[in-house]
Motif scaffolding. Structure first.
Motif, PDB file in Angstrom:
ATOM      1  N   ILE A 134       0.846  -1.201   0.000  1.00 47.61           N
ATOM      2  CA  ILE A 134       0.000   0.000   0.000  1.00 47.61           C
ATOM      3  C   ILE A 134       0.877   1.244   0.000  1.00 47.61           C
ATOM      4  CG2 ILE A 134      -1.698   1.314   1.330  1.00 47.61           C
ATOM      5  CD1 ILE A 134      -2.658  -1.429   2.445  1.00 47.61           C
ATOM      6  N   ARG A 135       1.873   1.237   0.863  1.00 50.10           N
ATOM      7  CA  ARG A 135       2.779   2.374   0.981  1.00 50.10           C
ATOM      8  C   ARG A 135       3.512   2.611  -0.342  1.00 50.10           C
ATOM      9  NH1 ARG A 135       7.081   0.807   4.892  1.00 50.10           N
ATOM     10  NH2 ARG A 135       5.204   0.023   5.928  1.00 50.10           N
ATOM     11  N   LEU A 195       1.184   4.421  -2.789  1.00 43.23           N
ATOM     12  CA  LEU A 195       0.978   5.837  -2.470  1.00 43.23           C
ATOM     13  C   LEU A 195       2.224   6.646  -2.792  1.00 43.23           C
ATOM     14  CD1 LEU A 195      -1.004   5.627   0.894  1.00 43.23           C
ATOM     15  CD2 LEU A 195      -1.822   5.489  -1.456  1.00 43.23           C
ATOM     16  N   THR A 196       3.378   6.063  -2.491  1.00 45.26           N
ATOM     17  CA  THR A 196       4.630   6.757  -2.785  1.00 45.26           C
ATOM     18  C   THR A 196       4.792   6.979  -4.282  1.00 45.26           C
ATOM     19  OG1 THR A 196       5.652   5.736  -0.849  1.00 45.26           O
ATOM     20  CG2 THR A 196       7.140   6.626  -2.514  1.00 45.26           C
ATOM     21  N   TYR A 197       4.433   5.966  -5.057  1.00 43.61           N
ATOM     22  CA  TYR A 197       4.535   6.079  -6.516  1.00 43.61           C
ATOM     23  C   TYR A 197       3.638   7.202  -7.040  1.00 43.61           C
ATOM     24  CZ  TYR A 197       4.568   4.634 -11.431  1.00 43.61           C
ATOM     25  OH  TYR A 197       4.703   4.597 -12.795  1.00 43.61           O
ATOM     26  N   LEU A 198       2.446   7.300  -6.494  1.00 45.57           N
ATOM     27  CA  LEU A 198       1.505   8.334  -6.958  1.00 45.57           C
ATOM     28  C   LEU A 198       2.003   9.738  -6.646  1.00 45.57           C
ATOM     29  CD1 LEU A 198      -1.948   6.779  -5.992  1.00 45.57           C
ATOM     30  CD2 LEU A 198      -0.934   6.984  -8.270  1.00 45.57           C
ATOM     31  N   LEU A 199       2.688   9.887  -5.525  1.00 41.94           N
ATOM     32  CA  LEU A 199       3.095  11.230  -5.090  1.00 41.94           C
ATOM     33  C   LEU A 199       4.547  11.566  -5.418  1.00 41.94           C
ATOM     34  CD1 LEU A 199       1.368  11.496  -1.597  1.00 41.94           C
ATOM     35  CD2 LEU A 199       0.570  12.303  -3.824  1.00 41.94           C
ATOM     36  N   GLU A 200       5.226  10.653  -6.119  1.00 41.06           N
ATOM     37  CA  GLU A 200       6.647  10.822  -6.415  1.00 41.06           C
ATOM     38  C   GLU A 200       6.962  12.212  -6.991  1.00 41.06           C
ATOM     39  OE1 GLU A 200       9.190   7.121  -7.243  1.00 41.06           O
ATOM     40  OE2 GLU A 200       8.476   7.853  -9.173  1.00 41.06           O
ATOM     41  N   ASP A 201       7.951  12.866  -6.415  1.00 41.54           N
ATOM     42  CA  ASP A 201       8.402  14.178  -6.897  1.00 41.54           C
ATOM     43  C   ASP A 201       7.265  15.185  -6.990  1.00 41.54           C
ATOM     44  OD1 ASP A 201      10.916  13.045  -7.255  1.00 41.54           O
ATOM     45  OD2 ASP A 201      10.403  12.360  -9.263  1.00 41.54           O
ATOM     46  N   CYS A 202       6.405  15.156  -5.996  1.00 43.52           N
ATOM     47  CA  CYS A 202       5.206  15.976  -6.079  1.00 43.52           C
ATOM     48  C   CYS A 202       5.454  17.427  -5.723  1.00 43.52           C
ATOM     49  CB  CYS A 202       4.118  15.431  -5.170  1.00 43.52           C
ATOM     50  SG  CYS A 202       4.535  15.538  -3.424  1.00 43.52           S
TER      51      CYS A 202
END
Lengths: 109, 109
Positions: free
Chosen positions: A80-81, A84-91
DNA sequence: CCTATAATTCGATAATTCTCGAATCATGGA
DNA sequence: TCCATGATTCGAGAATTATCGAATTATAGG
């Protein structure tokens, strides 16, 4: 996480029954729930549920453990983590003030 | 967030082109990107991209603003946050030590 | 070994989603 | 007003996904 896994995870979550199963397991915590219990609670016929559980498992969002005749599923926090990390990468373009409040609000406790 | 919106959001993200568009916009920050620029960068024909952008917008994950003839898209942080919150709702059974490390790792900066 | 139970796999039909050519809409400038 | 450009909408065929009955596997207990 790679793109294919991310898509597999998001596709797994983008279906009513599977999203309900996932959230039930997230809320159930580390002990998880037996397949049969989920089927009863969410009113899904066992073979259909089985297909859904397999899909969530393949995506790395839940884990399965056998306990006698009963098979128990639980949320996979690492998976899960990773999603979420992939979605917010370099946000936040290196500016923490942009994303810190957003992430803080996600915290459930 | 309600279940239908969550499913719409997750379905929007569970497709290769749309996931790429979404991540590009997340990384582009508040100014976002013009539709035409996205089409060029990701090599997607304009009408197909338009369909994808509409879907992400309907889901509340991105916003559109017109700037003359150019239409600019940007990540919608409130929508994104609402989705993540929905996924993790009641995840730790009132025990912060279970979910705090998970959420901390998601933080990108 | 036999039976009952919990769960999964298989196969086929029904429903949904993706993609793109063609047509349309909106804006800015000549 | 007329044209060029950026973008969207429409429609239809192709591809993918969902669901469930029937059959199968795995385990516990008698």
């Amino acid at each position: 996480m790679d793109e294919l896994t991310a898509i597999e995870s998001l596709a797994a979550l983008s279906q009513e029954s599977r999203l309900r199963v996932f959230r039930s397991l997230v809320q159930a915590g580390p002990e998880g729930l037996a397949a049969g219990v989920i089927a009863l609670e969410l009113d899904i016929v066992p073979n259909t549920l089985s297909t859904h559980l397999a899909q969530l498992t393949r995506a790395g969002l839940i884990r399965r453990t056998r306990d006698g005749r009963i098979i128990r599923y639980a949320a996979d926090n690492a998976g899960i983590r990773a999603l979420l990390t992939y979605l917010l990468e370099d946000c936040c373009q290196g500016r923490p003030e942009l994303c810190r409040p957003a992430v803080a609000t996600v915290a459930c406790c």
